[in-house]
Design an enzyme around this catalytic site. Structure first.
Site, mmCIF file in Angstrom:
data_model
loop_
_atom_site.group_PDB
_atom_site.id
_atom_site.type_symbol
_atom_site.label_atom_id
_atom_site.label_comp_id
_atom_site.label_asym_id
_atom_site.label_seq_id
_atom_site.Cartn_x
_atom_site.Cartn_y
_atom_site.Cartn_z
ATOM 1 N N HIS A 112 0.951 -1.195 0.061
ATOM 2 C CA HIS A 112 0.204 -0.031 0.098
ATOM 3 C C HIS A 112 0.830 1.365 -0.143
ATOM 4 O O HIS A 112 0.529 2.333 0.736
ATOM 5 C CB HIS A 112 -0.808 -0.147 1.233
ATOM 6 C CG HIS A 112 -1.972 -0.910 1.289
ATOM 7 N ND1 HIS A 112 -3.018 -0.933 0.631
ATOM 8 C CD2 HIS A 112 -2.033 -2.287 1.635
ATOM 9 C CE1 HIS A 112 -3.858 -2.080 0.787
ATOM 10 N NE2 HIS A 112 -3.199 -2.927 1.499
ATOM 11 N N ASN B 149 -10.335 -2.907 2.446
ATOM 12 C CA ASN B 149 -9.937 -3.051 0.935
ATOM 13 C C ASN B 149 -11.148 -2.587 0.152
ATOM 14 O O ASN B 149 -12.411 -2.435 0.580
ATOM 15 C CB ASN B 149 -9.559 -4.270 0.657
ATOM 16 C CG ASN B 149 -7.960 -4.439 0.842
ATOM 17 O OD1 ASN B 149 -7.329 -3.320 1.134
ATOM 18 N ND2 ASN B 149 -7.512 -5.634 0.974
ATOM 19 N N HIS C 284 -3.990 1.178 11.788
ATOM 20 C CA HIS C 284 -3.743 -0.453 12.479
ATOM 21 C C HIS C 284 -5.239 -0.778 12.774
ATOM 22 O O HIS C 284 -6.160 -0.367 13.352
ATOM 23 C CB HIS C 284 -3.191 0.119 14.148
ATOM 24 C CG HIS C 284 -2.789 -1.007 14.832
ATOM 25 N ND1 HIS C 284 -3.238 -2.364 14.470
ATOM 26 C CD2 HIS C 284 -1.904 -1.304 15.604
ATOM 27 C CE1 HIS C 284 -2.604 -3.212 15.247
ATOM 28 N NE2 HIS C 284 -1.802 -2.406 16.204
HETATM 29 FE FE1 HDE Z 1 -2.388 -4.877 5.528
HETATM 30 N N1 HDE Z 1 -0.642 -3.927 5.880
HETATM 31 N N2 HDE Z 1 -1.958 -6.559 6.133
HETATM 32 N N3 HDE Z 1 -4.420 -5.742 4.909
HETATM 33 N N4 HDE Z 1 -3.270 -3.024 4.817
HETATM 34 C C1 HDE Z 1 -0.407 -2.849 5.730
HETATM 35 O O1 HDE Z 1 0.713 -1.444 7.230
HETATM 36 C C2 HDE Z 1 -0.779 -7.049 6.817
HETATM 37 C C3 HDE Z 1 -4.775 -6.921 5.000
HETATM 38 C C4 HDE Z 1 -4.390 -2.800 4.401
HETATM 39 O O2 HDE Z 1 -3.164 3.484 3.976
HETATM 40 C C5 HDE Z 1 0.860 -2.554 6.471
HETATM 41 O O3 HDE Z 1 1.094 0.802 7.854
HETATM 42 C C6 HDE Z 1 -0.600 -7.851 7.228
HETATM 43 C C7 HDE Z 1 -6.092 -6.956 4.699
HETATM 44 C C8 HDE Z 1 -4.643 -1.420 3.978
HETATM 45 O O4 HDE Z 1 -1.679 3.188 5.281
HETATM 46 C C9 HDE Z 1 1.351 -3.729 6.979
HETATM 47 C C10 HDE Z 1 -1.959 -8.896 6.767
HETATM 48 C C11 HDE Z 1 -6.459 -5.986 4.576
HETATM 49 C C12 HDE Z 1 -3.342 -0.775 4.350
HETATM 50 C C13 HDE Z 1 0.215 -4.799 6.607
HETATM 51 C C14 HDE Z 1 -2.534 -7.860 6.084
HETATM 52 C C15 HDE Z 1 -5.339 -5.046 4.675
HETATM 53 C C16 HDE Z 1 -2.522 -1.987 4.918
HETATM 54 C C17 HDE Z 1 1.966 -1.736 5.384
HETATM 55 C C18 HDE Z 1 -2.182 -10.315 6.578
HETATM 56 C C19 HDE Z 1 -7.983 -5.563 4.092
HETATM 57 C C20 HDE Z 1 -2.897 0.487 4.240
HETATM 58 C C21 HDE Z 1 1.889 -0.360 5.919
HETATM 59 C C22 HDE Z 1 -2.345 -10.754 8.039
HETATM 60 C C23 HDE Z 1 -8.826 -5.807 5.199
HETATM 61 C C24 HDE Z 1 -3.120 1.534 5.185
HETATM 62 C C25 HDE Z 1 1.134 -0.072 7.156
HETATM 63 C C26 HDE Z 1 -2.740 2.845 4.863
HETATM 64 C C27 HDE Z 1 -1.128 -1.934 5.133
HETATM 65 C C28 HDE Z 1 0.171 -6.011 7.027
HETATM 66 C C29 HDE Z 1 -3.612 -8.096 5.285
HETATM 67 C C30 HDE Z 1 -5.493 -3.512 4.379
HETATM 68 C C31 HDE Z 1 2.843 -4.198 6.697
HETATM 69 C C32 HDE Z 1 0.458 -8.871 8.011
HETATM 70 C C33 HDE Z 1 -6.736 -8.334 4.802
HETATM 71 C C34 HDE Z 1 -5.587 -0.657 3.546
HETATM 72 O O5 HDE Z 1 1.330 -3.657 8.438
#
Ligand code: HDE
Length: 749
Positions: A104, A177, A368
């Protein structure tokens, strides 16, 4: 009292210690929580610096006389190391970048507010969901997932839809999402998924694209990904606008009421502008022409007062019904069909303010999935569990330490007090000697908050079982909902999905990967595999050894996993099709008006006025820049020359009358191409009087490509004034695209 200097505008609000406590306070601003929705704006305004009318200084406030020349010996140097002005400026510059988000990375964000329609206390005690008079400030960041910060907005990808609510009870982040399901069921597979889709590690190719071997290699080995893969391959992966996307919380969360009753809840955002997408050939061109297309669209809409709005929807499942469905509520690769559990729309979010500084706000915002408020809690979804750890961890690296919550955009409006201290970039002066609990020297403060007084307490759910690495049995039905999604789409949506798979798999070099993917698609629906295989020129293999399901644990009884569970109760879900999510209306759409010198100003003005009245925007596109000399002697400002724009930047085209104007346009290959291209992207085209001859010259017609009938998206009024065609034009644009044109072209072959 602060580290930001004496300028009162630079004081972090609430940075003074709580007079009633001997403990530090963490940027709390009780006053800002006034229910007007402006609290966050005021908090940020208090620390926003503007250079207007100010003198140039160093970071220490020293006035600078000469910011043009390095300190040198003589006129020609050498430069002196003594030049502290040069050193300060260059050193700061050298440190301007922070690591981009691992996923992202590319985003666009805006401020706004959320207002609930009615008291929701029967569902949850969350304070921001109680009083319809209260506006809760929000900050929303949209993003693509795979591309780097500098990549294109138009990648075929999932879009992030992350909302930070600055509630009276602390920040609540709904980090979702634009698709309701996810690729994987268990967080332990997330690094593998991301490594597979990111540019390949040996050569860092391709950027912001899933069309490469490593992604499809991984996916072809992950049956659980099939449902999500179909969503990404559908037109949802290439939105027309961030303002026209749905949002989903994906996981099941919990609502908890004041009396402790818990239910499962899935969150939805429903855009009031409907759900619309581009088509792939268009996305490819927009990407080259304006890689910032989505960012710009959001920025301009808000700047122009066309504030995007979404309704917050909830699907609520009582705890007693947890096991009622053929799928598992804890499985993030499954959705709850809206026909089974209707979406209740409980409030509305409006985005009404662009950021002042991209880095300070959009880049530094830290979401978060674990930031909840009383009344919202987690389910045992194993994907969610991993997220609850990951988001803080990633901010520690990205934002440089444990105090990222004190960065202005991340500060809550609710007061924050605790015994956490120090660390890099601490922004508050935490006065007093008490930094521990329990204490008597600080009067016991800050004190714990009973749940009855608004404190958060985890919902007391009963859990039993052995400790082991397993998944619930219903998790193994990987294909039923994928097929349901496919069967729910309109024929044109299915055709686009098939073409997307042909494109993506067509870019895969390793034949075995493509064959394995065809084998997976065969499991979803044999006809799908067949259609995709035709474009690839590779037959669906008669038999293919599908990979062992990697998620079957080694200590499991193989018999228990021998047959794949199938949910035969699933019917097509009309709610999943974009075709059914289009309310009509043309608010905020952008229409090109093609004109040249000699244009009939009357027809242009009449059309412009009518479009504006319907909430749309129009732009004059001409062979050159500057101004046009109209047939009646007036002049008209040109918005774009044909050199600087393309039809893909618009939703529809109108060709104005005027003999000289149209003669010039018809000679111009760019003008002819403009109309031709818009036609083949299935857009509405209208022309009046002489303007019709440009449409003729563009080699497109009023009947559908296979001659089967009139094309409802082609409105040519060969004689008379423009007035009679205006309503029809607006109605046709409101249909977004004219898919019967595509259908007819496919029939014609
Ligand atoms: Fe994320 N995800 N994600 N994700 N995600 C990040 O956090 C992660 C997942 C989502 O505009 C990171 O600050 C893991 C699902 C959005 O700043 C990180 C898993 C969904 C955004 C991270 C998921 C999301 C992130 C990278 C699986 C939809 C952007 C930078 C367990 C429900 C937020 C950050 C923004 C961002 C980890 C799965 C949505 C690395 C480990 C499912 C919208 O922490």
């Amino acid at each position: 009292m602060t580290i930001l200097g004496n300028d009162p505008r630079n004081q972090p609000p609430g940075s003074a210690p709580d007079p009633d406590s001997d403990s530090g306070t963490d940027a709390g601003v009780d006053d800002a929580v006034d229910g007007s929705g402006d609290g966050k704006r005021e908090q940020l305004a208090a620390i926003t610096r503007r250079g207007d009318g100010e003198r140039l200084t160093t970071n220490q406030g020293l006035g600078i006389v000469d910011d043009q020349n390095t300190l040198k010996v003589g006129d020609r140097g050498p430069a002196l190391l003594e030049d502290f002005l040069l050193r300060e400026k260059i050193t700061h510059f050298d440190h301007e970048r922070i690591p981009e988000r691992v996923v992202h990375a590319r985003g666009a964000a805006a401020h706004g507010y959320f207002q609930v329609y009615a008291d929701q206390s029967a569902l949850t005690k969350a304070a921001f969901l109680q009083d319809p008079a209260v506006r809760t400030p929000v900050f929303v960041r949209f993003s693509t997932v795979a591309g780097s910060r500098g990549s294109s907005d138009l990648a075929r990808d999932v879009r992030g839809f992350a909302v930070k609510f600055y509630t009276t009870e602390g920040n609540y982040d709904l980090v979702g999402n634009n698709m309701p399901v996810f690729f994987i069921q268990d967080a332990i597979k997330f690094p593998d998924l991301v490594h597979a889709v990111k540019p390949e590690p040996h050569n860092e190719i391709p950027q912001a694209a899933s069309a490469h071997d490593t992604f499809w290699d991984f996916i072809s080995l992950m049956p659980e990904a099939m449902h999500m893969v179909l969503w990404v391959m559908s037109d949802r992966g290439i939105p027309r606008s961030l303002r026209m996307m749905e949002g989903f919380g994906v996981h099941s969360f919990r609502f908890v009421t004041a009396d402790g009753t818990s239910s499962f809840v899935k969150f939805h955002w429903k855009p009031l502008l409907g759900v619309h997408s581009l088509i792939w050939p268009e996305a490819l061109q927009v990407s080259g022409h304006d890689p910032d297309f989505h960012r710009r669209d959001l920025w301009e809409a808000i700047d122009g007062g066309a504030f995007p709005e979404w309704e917050l929807g909830v699907q609520v499942v009582p705890e007693a019904d947890e096991h009622r469905f053929a799928f598992d509520l804890l499985d993030a690769t499954k959705l709850i069909p809206e026909e089974l559990v209707p979406v209740q729309r409980i409030g509305k979010m409006t985005l009404n303010r662009n950021v002042d500084n991209y880095f300070a706000e959009t880049e530094q915002v830290a979401f978060h999935a674990g930031h909840v408020v009383p009344g919202i809690d987690f389910s045992d979804d194993p994907l969610l569990a991993g997220r609850l750890f990951s988001y803080t961890d990633t901010q520690l690296l990205r934002l440089g330490g444990p105090n990222f919550h004190q960065i202005p955009i991340n500060r809550p409006l609710a007061s924050a007090h605790n015994h956490q201290r120090d660390g890099l970039h601490r922004q508050t002066i935490d006065a007093g000697r008490v930094a521990y609990s329990p204490n008597t020297l600080g009067g016991g403060c800050p004190m714990q908050v009973p749940s009855a007084a608004g404190g958060f307490s985890t919902h007391a759910a009963t859990v039993t079982g052995d400790k082991r690495r397993r998944r619930g049995p219903k998790f193994f039905d990987h294909y039923s909902q994928a097929a349901m999604f496919l069967n729910s789409l309109a024929d044109w949506e299915q055709a686009h999905l098939v073409a997307a798979l042909q494109f993506e798999l067509g870019k895969v070099v390793t034949a075995a990967v493509v064959e394995r993917m065809l084998g997976q698609l065969q499991q979803v629906q044999p006809a799908l595999a067949q259609r995709v295989s035709i474009g690839l020129g590779i037959p669906v293999p008669a038999s293919i050894e599908l990979p062992l399901n990697r998620s079957v644990p080694e200590d499991a009884d193989p018999a228990a996993f021998a047959s794949v569970p199938v949910d035969s109760s699933l019917l097509p879900s009309p709610a999943l099709s974009m075709a059914r999510r289009q309310p009509g209306g043309i608010a905020t759409r952008c229409i090109a008006i093609l004109a040249a010198n000699g244009v009939d100003a009357g027809s242009v003005h009449a059309m412009q006025d009518a479009l504006l009245a319907a909430g749309a925007r129009s732009k004059i596109v001409a062979p050159h820049g500057g101004a046009l000399h109209c047939a009646d002697g007036s002049s008209m400002r040109i918005d774009h020359s044909l050199l600087t724009t393309r039809s893909v930047m618009f939703d529809a085209v109108f060709v104005a009358g005027g003999a000289d104007s149209v003669a010039e346009l018809a000679r111009h290959s760019g003008a002819r191409h403009f109309v031709h291209e818009a036609y083949w992207h299935f857009k509405t085209i209208a022309a009046v009087a002489e303007g019709c001859s440009l449409v003729d010259a563009a080699d497109v017609g009023e009947t559908l490509p296979d001659g089967s009938g009139a094309d409802p998206g082609m409105l040519l009024l060969r004689e008379g004034a423009v007035a009679p065609m205006i309503d029809g034009f607006i109605g046709a644009i409101g249909r977004h695209r004219h898919w019967e044109r595509e259908r007819a072209a496919l029939r014609r072959g």
